[in-house]
Design an enzyme around this catalytic site. Structure first.
Site, PDB file in Angstrom:
ATOM      1  N   CYS A  52       0.826  -1.195   0.000  1.00 47.11           N
ATOM      2  CA  CYS A  52       0.000   0.000   0.000  1.00 47.11           C
ATOM      3  C   CYS A  52       0.873   1.264   0.000  1.00 47.11           C
ATOM      4  O   CYS A  52       1.603   1.516  -0.953  1.00 47.11           O
ATOM      5  CB  CYS A  52      -0.976  -0.058   1.167  1.00 47.11           C
ATOM      6  SG  CYS A  52      -2.333   1.109   1.088  1.00 47.11           S
ATOM      7  N   HIS A  53       0.849   2.069   1.048  1.00 46.60           N
ATOM      8  CA  HIS A  53       1.637   3.289   1.140  1.00 46.60           C
ATOM      9  C   HIS A  53       3.017   3.075   1.776  1.00 46.60           C
ATOM     10  O   HIS A  53       3.801   4.019   1.880  1.00 46.60           O
ATOM     11  CB  HIS A  53       0.869   4.353   1.936  1.00 46.60           C
ATOM     12  CG  HIS A  53      -0.286   4.926   1.191  1.00 46.60           C
ATOM     13  ND1 HIS A  53      -1.484   4.253   1.057  1.00 46.60           N
ATOM     14  CD2 HIS A  53      -0.429   6.105   0.523  1.00 46.60           C
ATOM     15  CE1 HIS A  53      -2.316   4.996   0.346  1.00 46.60           C
ATOM     16  NE2 HIS A  53      -1.712   6.106   0.007  1.00 46.60           N
TER      17      HIS A  53
END
Length: 129
Positions: A52-53
Site C-alpha cells: 500500500c503506502h
C-alpha cells in the site's frame, strides 16, 4: 510484545514487513530510527515486504533505485521520482523486496513474503545508497 526501534536490531529478524496505510507510513518515514531500521534489512540483504503506502518509507530510506515495485496507485509518481519503476501488478518481487498495491492483494503478498523468508538471508534486496 511492542518494542521501540532503539530496543531492536535487524540482526534479530529474518525479514521485515513494513505496514501500509497513509498515516502509519507517513509517521514511519518521519522517524530516523524507523528509516535506519528499514535500511539495515537492505544492508543485510534480508527480505523486506511493503504494501500500500509503505513504499514511502523505502523512498525515505533511499533503498530501491533501479528496482521495479508496486504500491497504492497514488505513489506511482513518488516511486518514479525516486528512481524506481512502478508496475500496476498484484505483487512484485525484486531481489527479495516484495511489494503489493492494497489489502486485496494480501494473499499474493503473503505468499511471496513467505517464499522470500524461506530463501533466507542473502535473498533480500541490497541497499542502493
Amino acid at each position: 510484545m511492542d518494542r521501540a526501534f532503539s530496543d531492536v536490531r535487524a540482526d534479530d529478524f529474518d525479514g521485515l514487513v513494513v505496514p501500509g496505510g497513509t498515516v502509519g507510513a507517513d509517521k514511519l518515514r518521519g522517524s530516523a530510527e524507523a528509516i535506519d531500521f528499514i535500511r539495515a534489512f537492505f544492508d543485510q540483504k534480508k527480505p523486506v515486504a511493503a504494501i500500500c503506502h509503505a513504499p514511502w518509507t523505502l523512498i525515505e530510506a533511499g533503498v530501491f533505485e533501479g528496482c521495479t515495485l508496486t504500491s497504492y496507485p497514488t505513489l506511482k509518481v513518488d516511486i518514479e521520482n525516486a528512481g524506481a519503476t512502478w508496475a500496476d501488478e498484484e505483487v512484485v518481487v525484486a531481489n527479495g523486496l516484495v511489494t503489493s498495491r492494497d489489502p486485496d492483494d494480501l494473499p499474493a503478498f503473503c505468499g511471496k513474503l513467505v517464499e522470500q523468508i524461506a530463501e533466507g538471508a542473502g535473498a533480500g534486496p541490497a541497499a542502493s545508497n
